[in-house]
Motif scaffolding. Structure first.
Motif, mmCIF file in Angstrom:
data_model
loop_
_atom_site.group_PDB
_atom_site.id
_atom_site.type_symbol
_atom_site.label_atom_id
_atom_site.label_comp_id
_atom_site.label_asym_id
_atom_site.label_seq_id
_atom_site.Cartn_x
_atom_site.Cartn_y
_atom_site.Cartn_z
ATOM 1 N N GLN A 75 0.904 -1.094 0.041
ATOM 2 C CA GLN A 75 0.040 0.081 0.119
ATOM 3 C C GLN A 75 0.808 1.218 0.204
ATOM 4 O O GLN A 75 1.335 1.549 0.893
ATOM 5 C CB GLN A 75 -0.934 -0.057 1.244
ATOM 6 N N PRO A 76 1.038 1.890 -1.163
ATOM 7 C CA PRO A 76 1.708 3.228 -0.983
ATOM 8 C C PRO A 76 1.244 4.128 0.010
ATOM 9 O O PRO A 76 -0.114 4.374 0.128
ATOM 10 C CB PRO A 76 1.396 3.718 -2.654
ATOM 11 N N GLY A 77 2.147 5.051 0.555
ATOM 12 C CA GLY A 77 1.801 5.826 1.713
ATOM 13 C C GLY A 77 1.508 5.159 2.909
ATOM 14 O O GLY A 77 1.452 6.011 4.002
ATOM 15 N N VAL A 78 1.322 3.951 2.911
ATOM 16 C CA VAL A 78 1.109 3.122 4.087
ATOM 17 C C VAL A 78 2.183 2.113 4.612
ATOM 18 O O VAL A 78 2.742 2.331 5.832
ATOM 19 C CB VAL A 78 -0.249 2.249 4.184
ATOM 20 N N ASP A 79 2.607 1.567 3.823
ATOM 21 C CA ASP A 79 3.681 0.480 4.201
ATOM 22 C C ASP A 79 5.188 1.143 3.657
ATOM 23 O O ASP A 79 5.166 2.204 3.077
ATOM 24 C CB ASP A 79 3.650 -0.737 3.272
ATOM 25 N N PHE A 115 -14.171 9.970 -3.442
ATOM 26 C CA PHE A 115 -13.300 8.974 -2.946
ATOM 27 C C PHE A 115 -11.859 9.847 -2.559
ATOM 28 O O PHE A 115 -11.460 10.709 -3.309
ATOM 29 C CB PHE A 115 -12.893 7.968 -4.053
ATOM 30 N N GLU A 116 -11.500 9.719 -1.334
ATOM 31 C CA GLU A 116 -10.178 10.213 -0.832
ATOM 32 C C GLU A 116 -8.982 9.237 -0.791
ATOM 33 O O GLU A 116 -8.256 9.136 -0.009
ATOM 34 C CB GLU A 116 -10.468 10.853 0.714
ATOM 35 N N TYR A 117 -8.933 8.169 -1.809
ATOM 36 C CA TYR A 117 -8.028 7.132 -1.699
ATOM 37 C C TYR A 117 -6.294 7.692 -1.937
ATOM 38 O O TYR A 117 -5.799 7.345 -1.277
ATOM 39 C CB TYR A 117 -8.498 5.940 -2.533
ATOM 40 N N HIS A 118 -6.551 8.463 -3.095
ATOM 41 C CA HIS A 118 -5.176 8.954 -3.553
ATOM 42 C C HIS A 118 -4.856 10.180 -2.745
ATOM 43 O O HIS A 118 -5.687 11.038 -2.349
ATOM 44 C CB HIS A 118 -5.385 9.527 -5.044
ATOM 45 N N LYS A 119 -3.355 10.411 -2.448
ATOM 46 C CA LYS A 119 -3.059 11.185 -1.538
ATOM 47 C C LYS A 119 -2.180 12.473 -2.331
ATOM 48 O O LYS A 119 -1.729 13.302 -1.712
ATOM 49 C CB LYS A 119 -2.138 10.617 -0.275
ATOM 50 N N HIS A 120 -1.928 11.904 -3.819
ATOM 51 C CA HIS A 120 -1.436 13.094 -4.619
ATOM 52 C C HIS A 120 -2.296 13.430 -5.617
ATOM 53 O O HIS A 120 -3.366 12.996 -5.877
ATOM 54 C CB HIS A 120 0.091 12.378 -4.959
ATOM 55 N N PRO A 121 -1.875 14.699 -6.327
ATOM 56 C CA PRO A 121 -2.792 15.114 -7.329
ATOM 57 C C PRO A 121 -3.253 14.170 -8.504
ATOM 58 O O PRO A 121 -2.547 13.089 -8.690
ATOM 59 C CB PRO A 121 -1.949 15.999 -8.117
ATOM 60 N N ASP A 161 0.775 9.759 -7.116
ATOM 61 C CA ASP A 161 1.224 8.873 -6.139
ATOM 62 C C ASP A 161 1.743 7.726 -6.842
ATOM 63 O O ASP A 161 2.050 6.501 -6.374
ATOM 64 C CB ASP A 161 0.346 8.615 -5.115
ATOM 65 N N ASN A 162 1.965 7.644 -8.191
ATOM 66 C CA ASN A 162 2.290 6.570 -9.001
ATOM 67 C C ASN A 162 1.501 5.413 -9.047
ATOM 68 O O ASN A 162 1.917 4.283 -9.072
ATOM 69 C CB ASN A 162 3.946 6.042 -8.473
ATOM 70 N N GLN A 192 0.824 -0.484 -10.649
ATOM 71 C CA GLN A 192 1.997 0.241 -9.961
ATOM 72 C C GLN A 192 3.197 0.138 -10.727
ATOM 73 O O GLN A 192 3.094 -0.868 -11.618
ATOM 74 C CB GLN A 192 2.411 -0.013 -8.356
ATOM 75 N N GLY A 193 4.259 0.493 -10.543
ATOM 76 C CA GLY A 193 5.254 0.646 -11.257
ATOM 77 C C GLY A 193 5.843 1.269 -12.233
ATOM 78 O O GLY A 193 7.128 1.520 -12.582
ATOM 79 N N GLN A 194 4.915 2.451 -12.570
ATOM 80 C CA GLN A 194 5.318 3.632 -13.487
ATOM 81 C C GLN A 194 5.583 4.639 -12.546
ATOM 82 O O GLN A 194 5.073 4.936 -11.359
ATOM 83 C CB GLN A 194 4.180 4.011 -14.422
ATOM 84 N N LYS A 195 6.507 5.661 -12.906
ATOM 85 C CA LYS A 195 6.867 6.949 -12.173
ATOM 86 C C LYS A 195 6.395 8.041 -12.902
ATOM 87 O O LYS A 195 6.442 8.598 -13.962
ATOM 88 C CB LYS A 195 8.365 6.965 -12.092
ATOM 89 N N ASP A 196 5.599 9.051 -12.063
ATOM 90 C CA ASP A 196 5.142 10.107 -12.231
ATOM 91 C C ASP A 196 4.024 9.999 -13.519
ATOM 92 O O ASP A 196 4.172 10.352 -14.647
ATOM 93 C CB ASP A 196 6.127 11.366 -13.025
ATOM 94 N N LEU A 197 2.919 9.256 -13.383
ATOM 95 C CA LEU A 197 1.879 8.979 -14.326
ATOM 96 C C LEU A 197 1.416 10.330 -14.883
ATOM 97 O O LEU A 197 0.924 11.163 -14.056
ATOM 98 C CB LEU A 197 0.709 8.009 -13.553
ATOM 99 N N LYS A 198 1.006 10.269 -16.175
ATOM 100 C CA LYS A 198 0.313 11.499 -16.519
ATOM 101 C C LYS A 198 -0.888 11.276 -17.097
ATOM 102 O O LYS A 198 -1.873 12.315 -17.082
ATOM 103 C CB LYS A 198 1.429 12.229 -17.483
ATOM 104 N N GLU A 199 -1.187 10.422 -17.774
ATOM 105 C CA GLU A 199 -2.469 10.403 -18.451
ATOM 106 C C GLU A 199 -2.789 8.748 -18.961
ATOM 107 O O GLU A 199 -1.847 7.989 -19.123
ATOM 108 C CB GLU A 199 -2.283 11.122 -19.921
ATOM 109 N N LEU A 200 -4.172 8.119 -18.811
ATOM 110 C CA LEU A 200 -4.481 6.834 -19.171
ATOM 111 C C LEU A 200 -5.584 7.006 -20.159
ATOM 112 O O LEU A 200 -6.382 8.111 -20.131
ATOM 113 C CB LEU A 200 -4.765 6.295 -18.022
#
Length: 479
Positions: free
Chosen positions: A42-46, A367-373, A393-394, A436-444
């Motif tokens: 869990q990013p931001g938790v673990d 939803f407040e799951y993500h902690k970054h933009p 948050d990647n 997960q596994g990508q850095k600085d995700l921008k668009e999907l």
């Protein structure tokens, strides 16, 4: 079904001297270092302890591949093709257009490319036997290990990338293809110009070419755009083609102005010099209504979402506070046109029912799951209750709003999978998947013709992913 698969798990770090053939699996094959139990990360938790590293669980995917086209890409689009309206057999072929963020303005380009031989296999939601880690999907690069199972069920080998580049002055902030004529694309440049391009010749060349990867860097071709509009007072990111009226376009800038483009012919546009004005800050995203050719929505750094009608002047029909921070992205549901999703700079995202606007509060889910933009949000083109979200948050997350917690069903699933399920208990029941596994995700983007396929771009390249539990639209006998 209330089922969650997760892309990243935590295991004990393997010795650096491991060879390529020993790479597969979630645990160490060294008899001197015992494996630790697999745990969902869990990013931001673990936090990683000394001697631990993150690993992708390939059994969570029907397909997973990674590739890059040179410079990082901030924005891209998947092009509609003629290979079939609904495709469900591996291997797949997909066409894309993408803009670069190069170190120097003159080094930028738009890439028009084809990725073929996208292989994979249909995985069971409830495995018949414990996962051994021998089923590999490409989680690190396109240069994947061979998989005999993939060869039998969904093709094998590395996806083949064929790329053509067209010179573009300045970084490409956003790029979008017209759904009715996908060879026509519009790009927003950080120079403040919006340009419309005709890439028909490049797409025809890619379609006719043999599926063999090119060698060396492709030549950057010089091509003039059909239109180059410099009427915006600042650069921008917001742009959208009308899905109902072919050729109609809106573009919004960081100076809070929105301009309407009307097609005069197949290759010319008239851009209204008088902008739509209503936001108090930068217009970040635009979305046309999926059913009304004259209605579009906008979101802004001012925290508001506005609804506009091109027939009734330059002021918004209505505007409402959507978030307590910048509204970065919006997505209008093509299958349920009353629903509009929005993602904010504070990491939250909301679902708005536009039928409730007159009553005041239109938010039906928050939803407040993500902690970054939140950097991108998009409804599935095949399931009206499903959407995907990417964040700084990647993480790329997939949500099904129709799901509710069912303890009896979860207990039954855990009994079938025994020790294979080790998921956190406090995750929202609507959360289907974490990639997960990508850095600085921008668009999907979802692929509109391949159910369950998502493509994402980040600072370190592209991922093509097909989660194994996003398959409700696929026939049971598919692959």
């Amino acid at each position: 079904a209330v089922i969650k698969w997760f892309a990243a798990s935590r295991t004990q770090r393997r010795p650096k001297e491991r060879t390529r053939t020993q790479k597969k699996g979630n645990g160490s094959s060294s008899s001197s270092i015992p494996s630790l139990p697999t745990k969902v990360w869990q990013p931001g938790v673990d936090k990683l302890e000394e001697g631990e590293e993150l690993q992708c669980d390939p059994t969570a995917y029907n397909s997973l591949h990674a590739f890059h086209i040179g410079w990082p890409c901030l924005s891209f689009d998947i092009l509609r093709d003629t290979l079939g309206l609904v495709r469900n057999e591996f291997p797949y072929t997909a066409y894309f257009v993408a803009g670069s963020q190069a170190e120097k303005p003159s080094w930028n380009s738009i890439g028009v490319f084809k990725v073929s031989n996208i292989s994979g296999k249909r995985r069971e939601l409830v495995p018949n036997k414990p996962a051994t880690g021998d089923e590999d999907a490409d989680g690190e690069s396109s240069d994947s290990d061979d998989d005999s199972d993939d060869e039998e069920e969904g093709g094998s080998g590395t996806p083949i990338l064929q790329l053509r580049k067209v010179a573009h002055q300045g970084c490409v902030n956003r790029i979008r293809a017209m759904s009715q004529n996908p060879h026509i694309c519009a790009s927003w440049a950080d120079t403040g110009h919006v340009q419309v391009w005709d890439f028909r010749s490049h797409l025809n060349a890619l379609a006719e070419s043999e599926t063999v990867a090119g060698h060396g860097a492709p030549q950057v071709l010089n091509q003039s755009p059909l239109v180059k509009f410099g009427g915006h007072k600042d650069e921008g990111y917001a742009i959208d083609w009308n899905p109902v009226a072919p050729g109609r376009l809106v573009s919004g800038d960081c100076n809070s102005c929105i301009h309407l483009w009307e097609p005069a012919s197949d290759a010319t546009w008239n851009v209204d010099p008088n902008p739509f004005i209503g936001h108090a800050a930068s217009v970040e995203d635009l979305q046309w209504s999926p059913t009304e050719s004259d209605v579009f929505a906008s979101c802004s750094v001012d925290g508001n979402i506005a609804i506009w009608d091109t027939r009734v002047g330059k002021s918004a029909l209505m505007s409402f506070k959507a978030h307590n921070a910048d509204v970065n992205v919006i997505s209008w549901n093509r299958l349920a046109s009353c629903l509009l999703a929005s993602g904010s700079d504070d990491g939250t995202f909301s679902i708005h029912d536009l039928r409730l606007l007159k009553g005041g509060d239109s938010v039906v889910a928050h939803f407040e799951y993500h902690k970054h933009p939140v950097t991108s949000i998009e409804w599935s083109p095949h399931e009206g209750s499903t959407l995907a979200v990417s964040s700084a948050d990647n993480q790329l997350t997939i949500w099904d709003l129709s799901l509710e917690k069912d303890e009896e069903e979860e207990a039954e699933f855990k009994a079938k999978t025994r020790e294979q399920v080790n998921a956190p208990e406090d995750l929202p029941p609507q959360l289907l998947f974490i990639h997960q596994g990508q850095k600085d995700l921008k668009e999907l983007h979802w692929h509109t013709q391949v159910p369950g396929m998502i493509v994402s771009t980040a600072a370190d390249g592209f991922n093509i992913l097909m989660p194994s539990n996003i398959q409700s639209t696929l026939p049971q006998d598919a692959v």
